[in-house]
Design a protein around this motif. Structure first.
Motif, PDB file in Angstrom:
ATOM      1  N   ALA A   1      13.412  45.249  88.904  1.00 31.18           N
ATOM      2  CA  ALA A   1      14.199  44.509  87.917  1.00 31.18           C
ATOM      3  C   ALA A   1      15.668  44.521  88.298  1.00 31.18           C
ATOM      4  CB  ALA A   1      14.012  45.130  86.539  1.00 31.18           C
ATOM      5  N   THR A   2      16.310  43.416  88.039  1.00 29.86           N
ATOM      6  CA  THR A   2      17.741  43.340  88.293  1.00 29.86           C
ATOM      7  C   THR A   2      18.483  44.184  87.265  1.00 29.86           C
ATOM      8  OG1 THR A   2      17.496  41.084  89.120  1.00 29.86           O
ATOM      9  CG2 THR A   2      19.720  41.790  88.479  1.00 29.86           C
ATOM     10  N   PRO A   3      19.320  45.106  87.707  1.00 28.36           N
ATOM     11  CA  PRO A   3      20.040  45.954  86.745  1.00 28.36           C
ATOM     12  C   PRO A   3      20.902  45.111  85.814  1.00 28.36           C
ATOM     13  CG  PRO A   3      20.267  46.793  88.994  1.00 28.36           C
ATOM     14  CD  PRO A   3      19.645  45.442  89.099  1.00 28.36           C
ATOM     15  N   ALA A   4      20.982  45.559  84.571  1.00 28.15           N
ATOM     16  CA  ALA A   4      21.816  44.850  83.600  1.00 28.15           C
ATOM     17  C   ALA A   4      23.282  44.931  84.011  1.00 28.15           C
ATOM     18  CB  ALA A   4      21.630  45.474  82.220  1.00 28.15           C
ATOM     19  N   TRP A   5      24.002  43.855  83.755  1.00 28.51           N
ATOM     20  CA  TRP A   5      25.438  43.831  84.039  1.00 28.51           C
ATOM     21  C   TRP A   5      26.187  43.361  82.791  1.00 28.51           C
ATOM     22  CZ3 TRP A   5      28.949  45.613  87.253  1.00 28.51           C
ATOM     23  CH2 TRP A   5      30.229  45.064  87.207  1.00 28.51           C
ATOM     24  N   PRO A   6      27.147  44.111  82.353  1.00 33.18           N
ATOM     25  CA  PRO A   6      27.501  45.459  82.817  1.00 33.18           C
ATOM     26  C   PRO A   6      26.495  46.484  82.302  1.00 33.18           C
ATOM     27  CG  PRO A   6      28.812  44.898  80.912  1.00 33.18           C
ATOM     28  CD  PRO A   6      28.004  43.675  81.223  1.00 33.18           C
ATOM     29  N   PRO A   7      26.325  47.598  83.010  1.00 31.56           N
ATOM     30  CA  PRO A   7      25.386  48.617  82.526  1.00 31.56           C
ATOM     31  C   PRO A   7      25.850  49.220  81.205  1.00 31.56           C
ATOM     32  CG  PRO A   7      26.682  49.444  84.377  1.00 31.56           C
ATOM     33  CD  PRO A   7      26.977  47.988  84.278  1.00 31.56           C
ATOM     34  N   ARG A   8      24.895  49.708  80.413  1.00 41.34           N
ATOM     35  CA  ARG A   8      25.243  50.281  79.119  1.00 41.34           C
ATOM     36  C   ARG A   8      26.153  51.491  79.260  1.00 41.34           C
ATOM     37  NH1 ARG A   8      22.128  48.844  74.741  1.00 41.34           N
ATOM     38  NH2 ARG A   8      22.403  50.919  73.817  1.00 41.34           N
ATOM     39  N   SER A   9      26.120  52.117  80.421  1.00 41.48           N
ATOM     40  CA  SER A   9      26.940  53.313  80.643  1.00 41.48           C
ATOM     41  C   SER A   9      28.378  52.991  81.022  1.00 41.48           C
ATOM     42  CB  SER A   9      26.315  54.168  81.746  1.00 41.48           C
ATOM     43  OG  SER A   9      26.208  53.424  82.962  1.00 41.48           O
TER      44      SER A   9
ATOM     45  N   ALA B   1      38.774  46.716  90.972  1.00 40.58           N
ATOM     46  CA  ALA B   1      39.279  46.240  92.257  1.00 40.58           C
ATOM     47  C   ALA B   1      40.060  47.320  92.988  1.00 40.58           C
ATOM     48  CB  ALA B   1      40.165  45.010  92.059  1.00 40.58           C
ATOM     49  N   GLU B   2      40.765  48.163  92.240  1.00 44.84           N
ATOM     50  CA  GLU B   2      41.530  49.266  92.819  1.00 44.84           C
ATOM     51  C   GLU B   2      41.386  50.475  91.905  1.00 44.84           C
ATOM     52  OE1 GLU B   2      45.615  48.302  93.557  1.00 44.84           O
ATOM     53  OE2 GLU B   2      45.144  46.218  94.091  1.00 44.84           O
ATOM     54  N   ALA B   3      41.195  51.638  92.496  1.00 44.11           N
ATOM     55  CA  ALA B   3      41.059  52.870  91.719  1.00 44.11           C
ATOM     56  C   ALA B   3      41.987  53.923  92.309  1.00 44.11           C
ATOM     57  CB  ALA B   3      39.612  53.367  91.733  1.00 44.11           C
ATOM     58  N   GLY B   4      43.212  54.003  91.769  1.00 45.10           N
ATOM     59  CA  GLY B   4      44.180  54.976  92.244  1.00 45.10           C
ATOM     60  C   GLY B   4      44.243  56.196  91.340  1.00 45.10           C
ATOM     61  N   LYS B   5      45.110  57.125  91.688  1.00 49.21           N
ATOM     62  CA  LYS B   5      45.253  58.343  90.895  1.00 49.21           C
ATOM     63  C   LYS B   5      45.995  58.090  89.585  1.00 49.21           C
ATOM     64  CE  LYS B   5      45.166  61.592  94.779  1.00 49.21           C
ATOM     65  NZ  LYS B   5      45.919  62.669  95.485  1.00 49.21           N
ATOM     66  N   ARG B   6      46.905  57.126  89.596  1.00 48.94           N
ATOM     67  CA  ARG B   6      47.729  56.882  88.417  1.00 48.94           C
ATOM     68  C   ARG B   6      47.441  55.558  87.723  1.00 48.94           C
ATOM     69  NH1 ARG B   6      52.035  60.415  88.130  1.00 48.94           N
ATOM     70  NH2 ARG B   6      52.345  61.724  89.990  1.00 48.94           N
ATOM     71  N   ASN B   7      46.764  54.663  88.415  1.00 48.42           N
ATOM     72  CA  ASN B   7      46.444  53.392  87.782  1.00 48.42           C
ATOM     73  C   ASN B   7      45.134  52.836  88.345  1.00 48.42           C
ATOM     74  OD1 ASN B   7      47.520  52.674  90.320  1.00 48.42           O
ATOM     75  ND2 ASN B   7      48.092  50.657  89.554  1.00 48.42           N
ATOM     76  N   VAL B   8      44.542  51.949  87.561  1.00 45.34           N
ATOM     77  CA  VAL B   8      43.287  51.296  87.930  1.00 45.34           C
ATOM     78  C   VAL B   8      43.475  49.802  87.695  1.00 45.34           C
ATOM     79  CG1 VAL B   8      40.830  51.041  87.375  1.00 45.34           C
ATOM     80  CG2 VAL B   8      41.899  53.311  87.315  1.00 45.34           C
ATOM     81  N   VAL B   9      43.005  48.994  88.637  1.00 41.35           N
ATOM     82  CA  VAL B   9      43.063  47.542  88.493  1.00 41.35           C
ATOM     83  C   VAL B   9      41.641  47.010  88.404  1.00 41.35           C
ATOM     84  CG1 VAL B   9      43.787  45.353  89.521  1.00 41.35           C
ATOM     85  CG2 VAL B   9      45.240  47.387  89.750  1.00 41.35           C
ATOM     86  N   VAL B  10      41.387  46.246  87.350  1.00 42.54           N
ATOM     87  CA  VAL B  10      40.074  45.629  87.191  1.00 42.54           C
ATOM     88  C   VAL B  10      40.250  44.121  87.080  1.00 42.54           C
ATOM     89  CG1 VAL B  10      39.224  47.687  86.003  1.00 42.54           C
ATOM     90  CG2 VAL B  10      40.028  45.745  84.659  1.00 42.54           C
ATOM     91  N   VAL B  11      39.183  43.393  87.399  1.00 44.81           N
ATOM     92  CA  VAL B  11      39.203  41.934  87.308  1.00 44.81           C
ATOM     93  C   VAL B  11      38.189  41.505  86.255  1.00 44.81           C
ATOM     94  CG1 VAL B  11      38.802  39.764  88.526  1.00 44.81           C
ATOM     95  CG2 VAL B  11      39.918  41.677  89.710  1.00 44.81           C
ATOM     96  N   ALA B  12      38.647  40.695  85.303  1.00 48.43           N
ATOM     97  CA  ALA B  12      37.763  40.189  84.249  1.00 48.43           C
ATOM     98  C   ALA B  12      36.828  39.136  84.839  1.00 48.43           C
ATOM     99  CB  ALA B  12      38.588  39.595  83.120  1.00 48.43           C
ATOM    100  N   GLU B  13      35.510  39.369  84.696  1.00 46.91           N
ATOM    101  CA  GLU B  13      34.541  38.452  85.285  1.00 46.91           C
ATOM    102  C   GLU B  13      33.831  37.576  84.261  1.00 46.91           C
ATOM    103  OE1 GLU B  13      31.788  40.444  87.850  1.00 46.91           O
ATOM    104  OE2 GLU B  13      33.315  40.823  89.394  1.00 46.91           O
ATOM    105  N   THR B  14      33.303  38.178  83.199  1.00 47.11           N
ATOM    106  CA  THR B  14      32.467  37.425  82.262  1.00 47.11           C
ATOM    107  C   THR B  14      32.783  37.811  80.827  1.00 47.11           C
ATOM    108  OG1 THR B  14      30.670  37.459  83.902  1.00 47.11           O
ATOM    109  CG2 THR B  14      30.095  36.814  81.648  1.00 47.11           C
ATOM    110  N   LEU B  15      32.955  36.807  79.974  1.00 46.15           N
ATOM    111  CA  LEU B  15      33.071  37.057  78.540  1.00 46.15           C
ATOM    112  C   LEU B  15      31.662  37.282  78.006  1.00 46.15           C
ATOM    113  CD1 LEU B  15      34.843  37.143  75.957  1.00 46.15           C
ATOM    114  CD2 LEU B  15      34.396  34.701  75.706  1.00 46.15           C
ATOM    115  N   THR B  16      31.323  38.521  77.670  1.00 43.42           N
ATOM    116  CA  THR B  16      29.962  38.846  77.256  1.00 43.42           C
ATOM    117  C   THR B  16      29.738  38.667  75.763  1.00 43.42           C
ATOM    118  OG1 THR B  16      30.625  41.179  77.129  1.00 43.42           O
ATOM    119  CG2 THR B  16      29.569  40.438  79.162  1.00 43.42           C
ATOM    120  N   ARG B  17      30.785  38.800  74.943  1.00 43.73           N
ATOM    121  CA  ARG B  17      30.687  38.579  73.500  1.00 43.73           C
ATOM    122  C   ARG B  17      32.019  38.070  72.988  1.00 43.73           C
ATOM    123  NH1 ARG B  17      29.355  43.308  69.847  1.00 43.73           N
ATOM    124  NH2 ARG B  17      30.490  44.574  71.376  1.00 43.73           N
ATOM    125  N   PRO B  18      32.024  37.051  72.136  1.00 43.91           N
ATOM    126  CA  PRO B  18      33.292  36.651  71.516  1.00 43.91           C
ATOM    127  C   PRO B  18      33.704  37.689  70.482  1.00 43.91           C
ATOM    128  CG  PRO B  18      31.489  35.414  70.567  1.00 43.91           C
ATOM    129  CD  PRO B  18      30.892  36.212  71.690  1.00 43.91           C
TER     130      PRO B  18
END
Length: 288
Positions: free
Chosen positions: A8-16, A69-86
Motif C-alpha cells: 500500500a502507498t503510505p499515507a501523505w502526510p503520515p499521521r505521525s 527542504a532544509e533542517a539546520g540547528k537553528r532553523n528549518v525550511v519547509v515547502v507547502a505542497e498540498t492543502l489537505t483541509r480548509p
C-alpha cells in the motif's frame, strides 16, 4: 491465479507528522522558515530531516502538508505542497470567563480551544483573585491545544476588560447568556430558544457581587441561566456551559461542510435554525 502483491502507498502526510501553527496565509510551493522553539521542537524533539513531512496550519487557509527542504540547528525550511483541509467553520460563540487562578484559567483556555469557541474575552470582576493575563502565554496554550486536537482554527483572544466596559460596549445583536449562581432559566432550553450570535459570561471563584449581577441582568441582550442544582467551580461552570451550548445550538448536531457559493445566491445555505444562524457568513450545510 495469484495476483502479485503491491504494498500500500503510505499515507501523505503520515499521521505521525508533527503539526504546527504558523503565520499565514500559506500558498502552494511557498517556502516557510521556522525558527525559535518551533525549530527546536522539529529538530531536537521530533528529529525531522530533509524530505520529512510537517503539517502546518495558518489559521487562515487551513491545513497544509509540507516537506522539509532544509533542517539546520537553528532553523528549518519547509515547502507547502498540498492543502489537505480548509480552515474549519466555527460557530459564532464567544466565551467571556472571569479571570481565575493561573492553573485554572490555563485549563479554561485549553479546553475552550478544543471545544471550538470563536472568541475568548477575559473579564475582570470585583471578586477575581487574578487581575492580569499574559497574552503571549495564553496564546501559546491555545495554539498547543489546537495542535494536539488537529484543529485548523484558533479562537481570537481579546484583551482583558473590566465588566463595566464589557457591558457598555456589548454588541446589540449578540445574546449574552449569564451563568447566575443565584438562579435563572435552564441553560439547555434557553440556548436552544435563542439561536444566533451568542456568548456566555461566567464569574470567578467568589461569583459576581450583587451590583455586578444587577448590571448584567439590566443588559437587554442578557439571559440569566442556571447550569443545574450543584455549585460549580469557575472553570467547571465555564466548560460545562460551552459544551452544552455546542450541543444545543452549535455544531455538535452534525458535520459542518463549507460549500462553494452559487452564482446569484446570498453566499450561504440556511442553517436549521435559519433566521438567526450561529454560523458566520460562509456557506454551510449540515451533513448526516
Amino acid at each position: 491465479m495469484t495476483l502479485p502483491h503491491h504494498p500500500a502507498t503510505p499515507a501523505w502526510p503520515p499521521r505521525s507528522a508533527p503539526r504546527l501553527f504558523v503565520p499565514g496565509p500559506l500558498r502552494q510551493g511557498e517556502a516557510v522558515e521556522i525558527d525559535g522553539p518551533q525549530a527546536h521542537y522539529l529538530g531536537r524533539v521530533m528529529r525531522i530531516g530533509v524530505g520529512d513531512a510537517v503539517v502546518l496550519c495558518d489559521d487562515a487557509t487551513g491545513e497544509w502538508a509540507c516537506r522539509v527542504a532544509e533542517a539546520g540547528k537553528r532553523n528549518v525550511v519547509v515547502v507547502a505542497e498540498t492543502l489537505t483541509r480548509p480552515r474549519e467553520a466555527v460557530p459564532d460563540f464567544w466565551l467571556v470567563p472571569a479571570l481565575l487562578k493561573k492553573d485554572r484559567f490555563d485549563l479554561v483556555l485549553e479546553k475552550a480551544t478544543e471545544l471550538g469557541v470563536r472568541r475568548i474575552a477575559p473579564v475582570l470582576t470585583r471578586r477575581c483573585v487574578a487581575d492580569r493575563l499574559n497574552p503571549e502565554r495564553a496564546r501559546t496554550i491555545m495554539i498547543e491545544a489546537a495542535e494536539q486536537c488537529a484543529r485548523t482554527a484558533l479562537p481570537e483572544l481579546a484583551p482583558v476588560a473590566k465588566l463595566e466596559a464589557l457591558l457598555r460596549d456589548w454588541p446589540a445583536d449578540r445574546t449574552l447568556f449569564f451563568a447566575d449562581e443565584t438562579g435563572g432559566d435552564p441553560a439547555a432550553t434557553t440556548f436552544a430558544a435563542h439561536p444566533g450570535p451568542a456568548a456566555v459570561v461566567v464569574g470567578p471563584e467568589g461569583g459576581f457581587d450583587e451590583t455586578e449581577r444587577a448590571a448584567i441582568r439590566a443588559l437587554p441582550q442578557a439571559r440569566a441561566i442556571t447550569l443545574g442544582p450543584r455549585i460549580l467551580r469557575g472553570e467547571t461552570a465555564t466548560l460545562a456551559a460551552v459544551a452544552l451550548w455546542m450541543g444545543m445550538a452549535g455544531d455538535w448536531g452534525g458535520s459542518i461542510t463549507v460549500m462553494p457559493a452559487q452564482a446569484g445566491d446570498s453566499g450561504r445555505i440556511p442553517h436549521p435554525n435559519d433566521s438567526a444562524s450561529p454560523y458566520p457568513a460562509e456557506t454551510l450545510t449540515r451533513g448526516a
